[in-house]
Write an enzyme that holds these catalytic residues in place. Structure first.
Site, mmCIF file in Angstrom:
data_model
loop_
_atom_site.group_PDB
_atom_site.id
_atom_site.type_symbol
_atom_site.label_atom_id
_atom_site.label_comp_id
_atom_site.label_asym_id
_atom_site.label_seq_id
_atom_site.Cartn_x
_atom_site.Cartn_y
_atom_site.Cartn_z
ATOM 1 N N TYR A 165 0.831 -1.204 0.000
ATOM 2 C CA TYR A 165 0.000 0.000 0.000
ATOM 3 C C TYR A 165 0.871 1.261 0.000
ATOM 4 O O TYR A 165 0.643 2.199 -0.773
ATOM 5 C CB TYR A 165 -0.894 -0.047 1.236
ATOM 6 C CG TYR A 165 -1.882 1.071 1.407
ATOM 7 C CD1 TYR A 165 -3.076 1.083 0.695
ATOM 8 C CD2 TYR A 165 -1.648 2.096 2.324
ATOM 9 C CE1 TYR A 165 -4.013 2.097 0.889
ATOM 10 C CE2 TYR A 165 -2.566 3.105 2.514
ATOM 11 C CZ TYR A 165 -3.755 3.096 1.799
ATOM 12 O OH TYR A 165 -4.672 4.109 1.995
ATOM 13 N N LYS A 169 1.127 4.233 -2.785
ATOM 14 C CA LYS A 169 0.714 5.583 -2.403
ATOM 15 C C LYS A 169 1.822 6.611 -2.635
ATOM 16 O O LYS A 169 1.540 7.755 -3.016
ATOM 17 C CB LYS A 169 0.264 5.601 -0.935
ATOM 18 C CG LYS A 169 -1.073 4.904 -0.696
ATOM 19 C CD LYS A 169 -2.170 5.458 -1.588
ATOM 20 C CE LYS A 169 -3.557 5.005 -1.188
ATOM 21 N NZ LYS A 169 -4.589 5.501 -2.128
#
Length: 295
Positions: A165, A169
């Site tokens: 993640y 990001k």
């Protein structure tokens, strides 16, 4: 003067709940025509349902706004093109894109599966690439566009168990940093929101007392600023619980050790090299090159 979006057409991905729903409702309330995109899957990306997007469209219409549902996935170029086609076929143009869709496959780096890592990148990072790429020629034709990427503190600073993640990001910041430059001649401005909010993705990560303060609407206030006509360009905005702050990648003043610098020279000068007291940001890599080669 109240900020309005009359005659603007917006796509919000992942808008069937949480932050995306909040963004879509707020844009519609201020006059935008909204494409509410959501695959309708679970937090981990599995499954699909048309219900999530349609419920938000129904909410918008009940409040007097204009919206259409779209259930295309963002994770392939073909479905991203189909999503943008929904906006063009329904409303004739596109002005605003908010890349919000995402999934979670949290696990420590040592234990995580590479298949999960790839899937998270495909949805968060490549999904934003695909939809923005499909939207780009329409924004260029308008000579106007406002695009928002959705990053996270996990990407900016790191978070245990979120290597996939966090990689995706922070990758979105890199994407923004280049296309903010390429879009300038057509008044396409690209910014990034780094939200902290109570959503399906955070409900099991934070205690209830904290979640109660993290209303998605408070993030939306920052997002709407980033897509208004007088928006900035190339900004990372952190937002949560009524707190807003610009985040920047900065560089210290450094140390010029010369063309014959060795590892021993670097070690000896480390205090100066790592001194961030005079750190400054840059809008493009050319500015950093100028710093390196300045006399």
């Amino acid at each position: 003067m109240s900020i309005r979006f009359d005659n603007r057409v917006a796509i919000v991905t992942g808008a069937g709940g949480g932050l995306g729903r909040s963004h879509a409702l707020a844009l519609a309330a201020r006059g935008a025509k909204v494409v509410v995109n959501d695959l309708g899957g679970a937090v981990d990306g599995s499954g699909s349902s048309a219900g999530a997007a349609q419920r938000v469209v129904d909410e918008i219409k009940a409040l007097g706004g204009e919206a259409v549902a779209d259930t295309n996935s963002v994770s392939t170029p073909e479905t991203a093109e189909a999503l943008v086609k929904t906006a063009i076929d329904t409303y004739g143009k596109l002005d605003i894109l908010i890349n919000n869709a995402g999934i979670l496959r949290d696990k420590s780096f040592a234990k995580g599966e590479l298949a999960d890592f790839r899937l998270v990148l495909e949805v968060h990072l490549l999904g934003s690439v695909y939809v923005t790429k499909a939207a780009w020629p329409h924004l260029q034709a308008n000579n106007y566009g406002r695009v928002v990427m959705t990053s996270s503190a996990s990407g900016l600073y790191g978070n245990f168990g979120q290597a996939n993640y966090g990689s995706a990001k922070l990758g979105l910041v890199g994407l923004m940093n280049t296309i903010k430059l390429e879009g300038q001649k057509n008044d396409i401005r690209v910014n990034t929101i780094a939200p902290v909010a109570a959503t399906r993705m955070t409900e099991n990560l934070l205690p209830p007392a904290v979640l109660d303060t993290l209303k998605p609407e408070l993030v939306t206030s920052g997002v709407l600023h980033l897509v208004q006509e007088n928006s900035p360009n190339g900004v990372i905005l952190e937002a949560g619980a009524g707190y807003y702050s610009v985040v920047q990648i900065v560089e210290g003043t450094g140390a010029k050790l010369g063309a014959d610098a060795t590892v021993d020279d670097v070690a000896a000068a480390w205090d100066k090299i790592s001194d961030m007291s005079g750190a400054t940001p840059a809008f493009s890599s050319n500015e950093k090159l100028a710093t390196i080669f300045a006399s």
